[in-house]
Enzyme design. Structure first.
Site, mmCIF file in Angstrom:
data_model
loop_
_atom_site.group_PDB
_atom_site.id
_atom_site.type_symbol
_atom_site.label_atom_id
_atom_site.label_comp_id
_atom_site.label_asym_id
_atom_site.label_seq_id
_atom_site.Cartn_x
_atom_site.Cartn_y
_atom_site.Cartn_z
ATOM 1 N N ARG A 289 0.858 -1.186 0.000
ATOM 2 C CA ARG A 289 0.000 0.000 0.000
ATOM 3 C C ARG A 289 0.891 1.231 0.000
ATOM 4 O O ARG A 289 1.326 1.710 1.033
ATOM 5 C CB ARG A 289 -0.920 -0.016 1.216
ATOM 6 C CG ARG A 289 -1.960 -1.132 1.142
ATOM 7 C CD ARG A 289 -2.972 -1.037 2.249
ATOM 8 N NE ARG A 289 -2.521 -1.736 3.430
ATOM 9 C CZ ARG A 289 -2.862 -2.993 3.750
ATOM 10 N NH1 ARG A 289 -3.668 -3.671 2.955
ATOM 11 N NH2 ARG A 289 -2.412 -3.545 4.848
ATOM 12 N N HIS A 332 6.488 4.941 1.974
ATOM 13 C CA HIS A 332 7.114 3.667 1.645
ATOM 14 C C HIS A 332 7.824 3.750 0.313
ATOM 15 O O HIS A 332 7.733 4.734 -0.386
ATOM 16 C CB HIS A 332 6.066 2.560 1.585
ATOM 17 C CG HIS A 332 5.280 2.418 2.840
ATOM 18 N ND1 HIS A 332 4.057 3.024 3.019
ATOM 19 C CD2 HIS A 332 5.542 1.769 3.978
ATOM 20 C CE1 HIS A 332 3.607 2.744 4.228
ATOM 21 N NE2 HIS A 332 4.481 1.977 4.834
#
Length: 801
Positions: A289, A332
């Site tokens: 995600r 991320h």
DNA sequence: CAGTGAGCGAGCTTCCGCTTGACTT
């Protein structure tokens, strides 16, 4: 006890980090947010500066008490939640709920899970940034206010249990507006002309195709052109060669992975996420995600190694991609394999496929461009000012194409052209004029809707799949396939100097796995757009996001911002409750001649329906349900009247009534409380005769007789049946394979039981859905548990039903 | 599997973002 406690968001992450850190560190996960606004109540004190009332979520109680215990013994608590708005908020909630002390709490962040990055972060701790926390708080409260004030209006004005929100309502709006564009679309016909040429070059003959530079609208023009073509001669006017190149795409983010898996494997958005989750949990890929296209230095170097050793130096080109979308928070990395030298990984087929896709995309992103030589050839026509044009492409260097095929490859470009030169004379073989039609804009697939939402900055990687499932669960949209319709088109060709004029047919408008807005979706959308235009505005999220950024920068006070929004919003909510009409999407279509009463269509308790007569008439109105394909907005009087011709009594058979109707699964014959499907494309429910109905009944009976091989009558009967894939045993609503070498007729009761028990024993690795009902009653829901969709959101209130 | 359609009207539903639940079909 250990001196150091590190808290991260994901347990899989905790496991890997624990390996990097020494013995004196224990790493735990918070499993995302630990607290939220009250589930049932508004949870915001509107009168008191919008003070939020947070509660530990029920499913987090255990985690929180465990963490609390651990923090008591730790010398230092390191909060390592993600470096984005939500992560900062999680850090603060942990700090607050676990009653941590400033002196021994340290906030650390890292963007990649490598030993180096983590050790570096530990050397550079900071405090919790309360301004970012406040920005998250404002986001949370705004969403709650919008959702919990708008939804009840819908319950009152349209139908209970409906919902509205900043994100989902815009998603529905996109679907509805696209559908309207499609309905309003009038296609236009035109003619596309192409010619086949022959040419001899140094004793070899070649054939190739070229397209006319002009599209004709009228057939008359086509015929005129073909007529003059009879005496035309053709000569190469230009041969233009130029080098071109293609560059690889950026590595995957959540949304691009969903799109590509949908295009290439036909995965649904939630399917992709479930498979990716498995790969992540087993350590095969990085976090799934993400909105970042960034690769860590480690990944860049490892990719380079793989590329150089597998394909050679010239295939390597290190690239850093920049995230385009403004809303990205980049906590991320991009989605990539954890070990780039592993070309394959994963357990199930789906995992293997998805992994390989991720591997290819990551590696390709670090490879050199593909190089082509593109050739454009123009052909002069002696009797016309138009030209024939053709393009050829020769691959000179495959580069990244060695590993990654681009999905939309138009086959046109792959044509190899003959080695033509200027002034070459060509023989025309045939000229074809094919009638084409402009096409309406495409309906959204799940993945296309995600793409659009991302472009608008609406929703986050963790919510794309839930959004898609919410709009379907609320009945605002359905994912469906549609058969196309037959359409005639004109095909005119010039062959051997004769003009041939033909009519051909093709199917058009077939749809696969597309999102169709329902009537409820349409009515809800129109209502919201009418009364809450600003929230339904495609830019609403973008504009509040700007304000959240201001809060995060310390330039705006969060509850001042909320107040400025809420005051007028709430006023509008009250006005709407007071003044707006109930909305059922009612349309009066006309008069039913048979009864002289009015026919109207609207949304009823069970969905869209047609109704003849008024509710307060002495005689009760007649009702009929609209079919799946029909819409309140587009149904005609005649189509609606036809609905009342069913169910149709066609006669009696074996002293029981035989009737014909249309149900959820299409037209059927009903007899003795049993259902028999009409044959698609053969039987018409409005005209099918009594004799044919009986034939259908008998056919099905015969089929069932053949289906049953043997039945062992006992408490729960065991049946040996003939199925689509051969004989099988059916017992207690479950099916069991019969071993290949066994004659099904010869099976004894004992033998059957043995097969059943053999299968029942070993645990299947395939995870199935579990309703998380511990001491709850076994409420048997009528609807079959749909494997995937149901896992997503758990209804915590299943006590009633 | 495929009925229903204003019955007195209780009490319920709902948002968006973070994360993964584990013992029944």
């Amino acid at each position: 006890m250990e001196d150091n406690l590190v808290i991260v968001e994901s347990p899989a992450k905790a496991k890997t980090i624990e390996k990097f850190l020494g013995k004196e560190y224990v790493v735990k996960s918070s499993f995302g947010h630990i607290r939220d606004l009250s589930k049932k109540k508004l949870g915001i004190d509107v009168e008191n500066d919008y003070k939020p009332n947070y509660e530990v979520s029920p499913d987090k109680k255990k985690i929180v008490s465990e963490l609390r215990k651990l923090t008591k013994n730790a010398k230092t608590v390191w909060i390592a939640s993600d470096e984005d708005r939500e992560g900062e908020a999680i850090a603060w909630h942990l700090f607050d709920e676990l009653k941590l002390k400033k002196e021994n709490t340290k906030r650390i962040v890292f963007h990649e899970i490598t030993k180096k990055a983590i050790l570096k972060s530990i050397e550079n701790p900071r405090g919790i940034n309360l301004e970012i926390v406040n920005a998250q708080q404002a986001r949370r409260i705004l969403d709650r206010l919008v959702g919990f004030e708008l939804s009840p209006i819908l319950w009152k004005k349209i139908k209970p249990s409906l919902s509205a929100g900043r994100v989902q309502s815009v998603a529905v709006r996109l679907l509805v507006e696209r559908e309207r564009e499609i309905i309003a679309f009038k296609n236009e016909a035109f003619y596309k002309l192409s010619a086949l040429f022959n040419v001899s070059i140094s004793d070899k003959t070649y054939e190739f195709k070229a397209d006319l530079s002009k599209r004709f609208d009228k057939k008359k023009e086509v015929l005129e052109f073909l007529e003059t073509s009879k005496s035309s001669t053709y000569k190469v006017a230009d041969v233009i060669k130029k080098p071109t190149k293609k560059s690889p795409l950026a590595p995957f983010t959540t949304s691009t992975l969903q799109q590509e898996a949908s295009r290439k494997f036909n995965f649904s958005v939630s399917q992709t996420m479930m498979v990716a989750q498995k790969l992540y949990e087993s350590g095969k890929i990085t976090y799934m995600r993400t909105d970042s296209v960034n690769l860590s230095d480690f990944a860049l170097a490892a990719s380079k190694d793989v590329i150089v050793s597998n394909y050679g130096d010239e295939y390597s080109k290190t690239r850093k991609f920049k995230t385009k979308s403004k809303s990205a928070q980049e906590a991320h990395e991009a989605i990539r394999p954890t070990s780039l030298d592993k070309m394959t990984a994963g357990g199930s087929d789906a995992e293997k496929k998805l992994y390989q896709l991720i591997w290819k995309r990551t590696i390709a992103s670090q490879m050199s461009e593909a190089k082509f030589e593109k050739t454009n050839i123009n052909i002069d026509i002696s009797n016309s000012d138009y030209k024939f044009l053709t393009t050829g492409e020769v691959l000179k260097f495959d580069g990244f194409l060695k590993v990654y095929e681009i999905s939309e490859s138009n086959d046109n470009s792959k044509i190899l052209l003959p080695p033509l030169s200027k002034n070459d004379v060509l023989d025309m073989n045939t000229v074809n004029a094919i009638q084409r039609f402009t096409h309406h804009p495409a309906r959204y697939t799940e993945a296309a809707l995600v793409k659009k939402l991302e472009e608008l900055g609406i929703g986050r990687p963790s919510t794309y799949a839930p959004i898609i499932s919410t709009v379907q669960k609320r009945g605002y949209a359905l994912k469906e396939n549609r058969d196309g319709e037959m359409r005639e088109y004109n095909f005119v060709s010039l062959v051997n100097n004769n003009i041939i004029d033909e009519i051909k047919t093709e199917t058009t408008g077939a749809e696969k796995s597309k999102l169709f807005p329902t009537d409820i979706g349409i009515v809800v959308n129109d209502f919201l757009v009418e009364y809450f235009k600003d929230i339904l505005d495609f830019n609403f999220t973008a504009s509040v996001e700007k304000e959240f950024d201001e809060i995060a920068n310390g330039n705006l006070v969060w509850n001042k911002m909320i107040d400025k929004f809420y005051k007028p919003f709430h006023k509008k909510v009250e006005e709407t409750l007071e003044n707006s009409e109930r909305k059922s999407g009612e349309r009066k279509l006309g008069i039913d001649k048979a009864s002289g009463k009015e026919l109207l269509v609207r949304i009823g308790r069970y969905g869209p329906m047609a109704q003849i007569g008024k509710t307060d008439d002495e005689e009760k109105p007649r009702y009929a349900k609209l079919t799946r394909e029909q819409h309140i907005e587009t149904i005609t009087l005649q189509e609606a009247l036809d609905l009342f011709r069913l169910p149709r009594l066609v006669g009696e058979y074996e002293d029981k009534e035989v009737s014909v109707a249309i149900g959820r699964f299409g037209p059927y014959v009903k007899h003795d409380n049993k259902f028999f499907s009409l044959k698609k494309g053969v039987d018409d429910p409005y005209t099918v005769s009594k004799d044919r109905s009986i034939e259908i009944i008998e056919e099905k009976r015969e089929y069932d007789r053949k289906k049953t091989i043997k039945v062992f009558d006992q408490e729960i009967p065991i049946k040996i049946l003939n199925g689509r894939w051969g004989p099988y045993i059916s017992y207690n609503k479950k099916n069991f394979k019969i071993p290949k070498n066994v004659e099904p007729e010869s099976l004894s009761l004992e033998a059957c039981l043995e097969i059943i028990n053999a299968v029942a024993e070993p645990k299947k690795t395939k995870p199935k859905t579990n309703t998380k009902a511990k001491a709850k009653t076994k409420t048997k829901t009528k609807a079959k548990t749909k494997a995937k969709a149901k896992t997503k959101t758990k209804t915590k209130t299943s006590k009633k039903e």
